[in-house]
Design an enzyme around this catalytic site. Sequence first.
Site, PDB file in Angstrom:
ATOM      1  N   ALA A  66      -6.583 -22.266  16.900  1.00  0.00           N
ATOM      2  CA  ALA A  66      -6.353 -23.574  17.514  1.00  0.00           C
ATOM      3  C   ALA A  66      -6.191 -24.595  16.400  1.00  0.00           C
ATOM      4  CB  ALA A  66      -7.548 -23.941  18.378  1.00  0.00           C
ATOM      5  N   GLY A 111      -7.565 -18.317  17.929  1.00  0.00           N
ATOM      6  CA  GLY A 111      -6.496 -18.306  18.927  1.00  0.00           C
ATOM      7  C   GLY A 111      -5.366 -17.348  18.583  1.00  0.00           C
ATOM      8  N   GLU A 114      -6.408 -14.112  19.809  1.00  0.00           N
ATOM      9  CA  GLU A 114      -6.421 -14.208  21.276  1.00  0.00           C
ATOM     10  C   GLU A 114      -5.008 -14.142  21.865  1.00  0.00           C
ATOM     11  OE1 GLU A 114      -8.924 -17.712  20.932  1.00  0.00           O
ATOM     12  OE2 GLU A 114     -10.468 -16.729  22.122  1.00  0.00           O
ATOM     13  N   GLU A 134     -14.515 -18.730  15.099  1.00  0.00           N
ATOM     14  CA  GLU A 134     -14.936 -19.986  15.736  1.00  0.00           C
ATOM     15  C   GLU A 134     -16.391 -20.331  15.426  1.00  0.00           C
ATOM     16  OE1 GLU A 134     -13.279 -17.531  17.218  1.00  0.00           O
ATOM     17  OE2 GLU A 134     -11.591 -18.354  18.355  1.00  0.00           O
TER      18      GLU A 134
HETATM   19  N1  CO8 Z   1      -5.786 -25.793  12.400  1.00  0.00           N
HETATM   20  C1  CO8 Z   1      -5.190 -26.774  11.703  1.00  0.00           C
HETATM   21  N2  CO8 Z   1      -4.715 -26.612  10.450  1.00  0.00           N
HETATM   22  C2  CO8 Z   1      -4.859 -25.395   9.886  1.00  0.00           C
HETATM   23  C3  CO8 Z   1      -5.471 -24.332  10.555  1.00  0.00           C
HETATM   24  C4  CO8 Z   1      -5.948 -24.559  11.879  1.00  0.00           C
HETATM   25  N3  CO8 Z   1      -6.513 -23.585  12.604  1.00  0.00           N
HETATM   26  N4  CO8 Z   1      -5.480 -23.251   9.732  1.00  0.00           N
HETATM   27  C5  CO8 Z   1      -4.884 -23.657   8.591  1.00  0.00           C
HETATM   28  N5  CO8 Z   1      -4.507 -24.949   8.676  1.00  0.00           N
HETATM   29  C6  CO8 Z   1      -3.843 -25.751   7.652  1.00  0.00           C
HETATM   30  C7  CO8 Z   1      -4.803 -26.124   6.530  1.00  0.00           C
HETATM   31  O1  CO8 Z   1      -5.575 -27.265   6.903  1.00  0.00           O
HETATM   32  C8  CO8 Z   1      -3.850 -26.394   5.407  1.00  0.00           C
HETATM   33  O2  CO8 Z   1      -3.298 -27.670   5.588  1.00  0.00           O
HETATM   34  P1  CO8 Z   1      -3.067 -28.649   4.292  1.00  0.00           P
HETATM   35  O3  CO8 Z   1      -2.088 -27.903   3.426  1.00  0.00           O
HETATM   36  O4  CO8 Z   1      -2.509 -29.887   4.903  1.00  0.00           O
HETATM   37  O5  CO8 Z   1      -4.398 -28.801   3.659  1.00  0.00           O
HETATM   38  C9  CO8 Z   1      -2.742 -25.384   5.620  1.00  0.00           C
HETATM   39  O6  CO8 Z   1      -2.851 -24.980   7.001  1.00  0.00           O
HETATM   40  C10 CO8 Z   1      -2.889 -24.137   4.777  1.00  0.00           C
HETATM   41  O7  CO8 Z   1      -4.194 -23.621   4.975  1.00  0.00           O
HETATM   42  P2  CO8 Z   1      -5.197 -23.274   3.780  1.00  0.00           P
HETATM   43  O8  CO8 Z   1      -4.936 -24.177   2.609  1.00  0.00           O
HETATM   44  O9  CO8 Z   1      -6.575 -23.260   4.326  1.00  0.00           O
HETATM   45  O10 CO8 Z   1      -4.716 -21.802   3.418  1.00  0.00           O
HETATM   46  P3  CO8 Z   1      -5.592 -20.633   2.774  1.00  0.00           P
HETATM   47  O11 CO8 Z   1      -4.619 -19.564   2.425  1.00  0.00           O
HETATM   48  O12 CO8 Z   1      -6.492 -21.140   1.728  1.00  0.00           O
HETATM   49  O13 CO8 Z   1      -6.509 -20.109   4.004  1.00  0.00           O
HETATM   50  C11 CO8 Z   1      -6.968 -19.454   6.268  1.00  0.00           C
HETATM   51  C12 CO8 Z   1      -5.917 -19.527   5.141  1.00  0.00           C
HETATM   52  C13 CO8 Z   1      -8.070 -18.460   5.897  1.00  0.00           C
HETATM   53  C14 CO8 Z   1      -6.235 -18.985   7.518  1.00  0.00           C
HETATM   54  C15 CO8 Z   1      -7.581 -20.856   6.494  1.00  0.00           C
HETATM   55  O14 CO8 Z   1      -6.551 -21.794   6.622  1.00  0.00           O
HETATM   56  C16 CO8 Z   1      -8.459 -20.936   7.702  1.00  0.00           C
HETATM   57  O15 CO8 Z   1      -9.598 -20.500   7.651  1.00  0.00           O
HETATM   58  N6  CO8 Z   1      -7.948 -21.563   8.796  1.00  0.00           N
HETATM   59  C17 CO8 Z   1      -8.715 -21.805   9.986  1.00  0.00           C
HETATM   60  C18 CO8 Z   1      -8.907 -20.545  10.769  1.00  0.00           C
HETATM   61  C19 CO8 Z   1      -9.775 -20.776  11.983  1.00  0.00           C
HETATM   62  O16 CO8 Z   1     -10.923 -21.174  11.883  1.00  0.00           O
HETATM   63  N7  CO8 Z   1      -9.213 -20.519  13.143  1.00  0.00           N
HETATM   64  C20 CO8 Z   1      -9.922 -20.648  14.393  1.00  0.00           C
HETATM   65  C21 CO8 Z   1      -9.756 -22.020  14.929  1.00  0.00           C
HETATM   66  S1  CO8 Z   1     -10.717 -22.251  16.387  1.00  0.00           S
HETATM   67  C22 CO8 Z   1      -9.903 -21.441  17.587  1.00  0.00           C
HETATM   68  O17 CO8 Z   1      -8.872 -20.844  17.412  1.00  0.00           O
HETATM   69  C23 CO8 Z   1     -10.572 -21.541  18.927  1.00  0.00           C
HETATM   70  C24 CO8 Z   1      -9.588 -21.428  20.072  1.00  0.00           C
HETATM   71  C25 CO8 Z   1     -10.160 -21.718  21.402  1.00  0.00           C
HETATM   72  C26 CO8 Z   1     -11.035 -22.929  21.474  1.00  0.00           C
HETATM   73  C27 CO8 Z   1     -10.377 -24.104  22.069  1.00  0.00           C
HETATM   74  C28 CO8 Z   1     -11.454 -25.175  22.138  1.00  0.00           C
HETATM   75  C29 CO8 Z   1     -11.013 -26.482  22.686  1.00  0.00           C
END
Ligand code: CO8
Length: 260
Positions: A66, A111, A114, A134
């Site tokens: 998400a 997500g 999912e 999450e």
């Molecule tokens: N949302 C928004 N932005 C994201 C997300 C995300 N999920 N994942 C990555 N990005 C963005 C980063 O902020 C970054 O942006 P910027 O360049 O502007 O700083 C860009 O993408 C690149 O990401 P990273 O620099 O972090 O890249 P890395 O290679 O270092 O890491 C990862 C890659 C491991 C994938 C890392 O980005 C990460 O951990 N992302 C988040 C993953 C996560 O936690 N996902 C679960 C989210 S919660 C969810 O899905 C719940 C769904 C249902 C609930 C709904 C509730 C209302």
Amino acid sequence: MEYKNILFGVEDGIATITFNRPKALNAMNSATWDELDDALRKCRDDDGIKAIILTGSGDKAFVAGADIAEMQNHEPYMALKFMERGHEVLRFLETLPKPSIAAVNGFALGGGTEISMACDMRFVAENAKFGQPEILIGLIPGWGGTQRLPRLIGMGRAKELVLGGGQIDAQRAYEIGLANRVYPLDQLMEETRKFARRLASMPAFAVKMAKHAINFGYDLSLDNATRLEVECCAQCFSTRDQKEGMKAFLEKRKPNYIGR
Ligand code: CO8
């Protein structure tokens, strides 16, 4: 609807939906859900579309979950709406009478895992990473992770991922039944399209009935589930394709299916 967050294309009866927010690793915001919903409805309504592939743009992510930036300040009622929207679209995808394959090309977290689980199959690249992280940001899965994951890989393994928030690679996903097939990244789309073409060549009504029996029989008692199977199978005998399939077999030739 004009698409800004996905790409949508149709070739050889196969629709490809590409999540296209590479700067956010294809994270799902509300607009992307709306576009996915619209694209899936096109897939349902167009008889020329026989199979669907979902993938991510770039070579780093399928969907990184998400959109955390969008949901960070959600009040509970907004969070509820956001979750319900995702569930609505994923259930539509899961029960669509056409087969779908997630071509997972990198991170499929939260997500992302999912969405892939609402597809009928997951073909994954060697760089794929699955997980339900999450818990690390104070949440639990909200788009089916607590429900579809244990159904696919078993309760203990699902709890390990959901409570522990860790990631697994493509090989491990394959070993535990989350991934159907693993390919080098540069072969993923070609191999996925090859299998999608196979699915697209099948008699469409039988495909629809097979999906229906598996999806809706799964949670029934064995008695009711086998009854459902009987009814779905019997309905296939009302199609021209069933007659053609059996006739072609007996005449030792390739069947010519018309989808009815
Ligand atoms: N949302 C928004 N932005 C994201 C997300 C995300 N999920 N994942 C990555 N990005 C963005 C980063 O902020 C970054 O942006 P910027 O360049 O502007 O700083 C860009 O993408 C690149 O990401 P990273 O620099 O972090 O890249 P890395 O290679 O270092 O890491 C990862 C890659 C491991 C994938 C890392 O980005 C990460 O951990 N992302 C988040 C993953 C996560 O936690 N996902 C679960 C989210 S919660 C969810 O899905 C719940 C769904 C249902 C609930 C709904 C509730 C209302």
